[in-house]
Enzyme design. Structure first.
Site, mmCIF file in Angstrom:
data_model
loop_
_atom_site.group_PDB
_atom_site.id
_atom_site.type_symbol
_atom_site.label_atom_id
_atom_site.label_comp_id
_atom_site.label_asym_id
_atom_site.label_seq_id
_atom_site.Cartn_x
_atom_site.Cartn_y
_atom_site.Cartn_z
ATOM 1 N N GLY A 175 9.736 -1.972 2.993
ATOM 2 C CA GLY A 175 10.480 -2.573 4.100
ATOM 3 C C GLY A 175 9.757 -3.680 4.843
ATOM 4 N N ASN B 110 10.430 -6.777 4.439
ATOM 5 C CA ASN B 110 11.498 -7.701 4.844
ATOM 6 C C ASN B 110 12.247 -7.165 6.057
ATOM 7 O OD1 ASN B 110 11.924 -10.194 3.032
ATOM 8 N ND2 ASN B 110 11.352 -8.555 1.619
ATOM 9 N N MET C 10 17.337 -0.484 -3.799
ATOM 10 C CA MET C 10 17.235 -0.370 -5.253
ATOM 11 C C MET C 10 18.395 0.410 -5.872
ATOM 12 S SD MET C 10 14.642 -2.177 -5.688
ATOM 13 C CE MET C 10 14.136 -1.916 -7.369
ATOM 14 N N LEU D 234 22.623 -0.129 -7.149
ATOM 15 C CA LEU D 234 23.742 -1.059 -7.296
ATOM 16 C C LEU D 234 24.884 -0.566 -6.429
ATOM 17 C CD1 LEU D 234 23.984 -1.859 -11.092
ATOM 18 C CD2 LEU D 234 23.278 -3.365 -9.229
ATOM 19 N N ASN E 30 21.520 -10.592 0.006
ATOM 20 C CA ASN E 30 20.346 -10.001 -0.652
ATOM 21 C C ASN E 30 19.259 -11.063 -0.748
ATOM 22 O OD1 ASN E 30 18.883 -8.058 -2.288
ATOM 23 N ND2 ASN E 30 19.438 -9.276 -4.081
ATOM 24 N N HIS F 108 16.055 -12.156 -3.252
ATOM 25 C CA HIS F 108 15.553 -11.894 -4.605
ATOM 26 C C HIS F 108 14.322 -12.769 -4.851
ATOM 27 C CE1 HIS F 108 15.789 -10.511 -8.724
ATOM 28 N NE2 HIS F 108 15.592 -11.759 -9.120
HETATM 29 C C1 GRF Z 1 11.381 -7.968 -2.078
HETATM 30 O O1 GRF Z 1 10.445 -8.633 -2.884
HETATM 31 C C2 GRF Z 1 12.778 -8.468 -2.378
HETATM 32 O O2 GRF Z 1 12.794 -9.757 -2.893
HETATM 33 C C3 GRF Z 1 13.289 -7.501 -3.412
HETATM 34 O O3 GRF Z 1 12.703 -6.275 -3.058
HETATM 35 C C4 GRF Z 1 11.467 -6.492 -2.399
HETATM 36 C C5 GRF Z 1 11.476 -5.639 -1.166
HETATM 37 O O4 GRF Z 1 10.229 -5.660 -0.519
HETATM 38 N N1 GRF Z 1 14.739 -7.495 -3.404
HETATM 39 P P1 GRF Z 1 10.062 -4.978 0.908
HETATM 40 O O5 GRF Z 1 10.447 -3.507 0.776
HETATM 41 O O6 GRF Z 1 10.929 -5.714 1.874
HETATM 42 O O7 GRF Z 1 8.596 -5.130 1.225
#
Ligand code: GRF
Length: 209
Positions: A14, A16, A91, A93, A108, A110
């Site tokens: 987490g 992000n 993670m 769908l 999202n 990526h």
């Molecule tokens: C990120 O690299 C994002 O691009 C991908 O999953 C990862 C999540 O990382 N979808 P975090 O849990 O936010 O550290």
């Protein structure tokens, strides 16, 4: 600006989510209303609790199938009046019904320059392919895997050493900037899907966000 409610779905560490909590939550009328995970042990949930944000866990095994689980998630989001659903390392769908229920309201991030390297381990795929440039994409979620209309992208040069951890660190740094920026632009009404061409997203980057 009137209040704009986010839900963040996350399965992992987490970082992000943390960037969103630090850079977006509680500013300019934007609030993280809830953080949802499929994993009770996800570190993202701890981050939410620390920020005083509601959390909820929807484990696959607690529901008859994915459709039922996603319908339950959707009901919670509607009950909280969520405007935008943010996938931050979620993670799982999402079911087609869920995606159709929230058209152009799910985004999202990526770790690749889509449409190159969709799906799992994008960084590994890119290094394996030998590319010189990777990047980060923020996109709307459609029924495919990492295939929805692109909102923002930023390129990153692969370091000469091709060191994976150095590259991942740089990708995260860019994600933590680009994802909050995309959210602020959407909340400000500066992002619009073209009416003629649904692949094309107009972003008014001039808007001060
Ligand atoms: C990120 O690299 C994002 O691009 C991908 O999953 C990862 C999540 O990382 N979808 P975090 O849990 O936010 O550290």
């Amino acid at each position: 600006m009137s209040s704009f409610q986010l839900a963040v779905l996350a399965s992992g560490t987490g970082t992000n989510l943390q960037a969103i909590l630090d850079r977006v939550h509680g500013r300019d009328g934007i609030e993280v209303a809830c953080v949802i995970s499929n994993k009770p042990e996800a570190k993202a949930l701890e981050r939410a609790r620390r920020a005083g944000v509601e959390t909820a866990v929807f484990r696959p095994e607690d529901h008859e199938d994915r459709d039922a689980r996603d319908a339950a998630i959707g009901d919670l989001l509607d009950a909280r009046g969520v405007d935008l659903i943010v996938l931050a390392g979620y993670m799982e769908l999402l079911s087609p019904d869920f995606v159709r229920r929230f058209p152009n309201r799910i985004i999202n991030v990526h770790p690749a320059l889509l449409p190159a390297f969709p799906g799992l381990d994008a960084v590994g795929q890119a290094l394996e392919h030998g590319v010189r440039v990777v990047g980060v994409t923020v996109h709307f979620v459609d029924e495919g895997v990492d295939s929805g209309p692109i909102i923002l992208q930023r390129a990153i040069d692969v370091p000469y050493t091709r060191d994976r951890s150095q590259l991942e660190e740089e990708i995260h740094r860019v994600e933590h900037e680009l994802f909050p920026r995309a959210i602020r632009l959407i909340a400000a009404g500066a992002v619009r899907v073209d009416t003629e061409n649904p692949r094309l997203v107009h972003v008014d980057e001039e808007r001060a966000v």
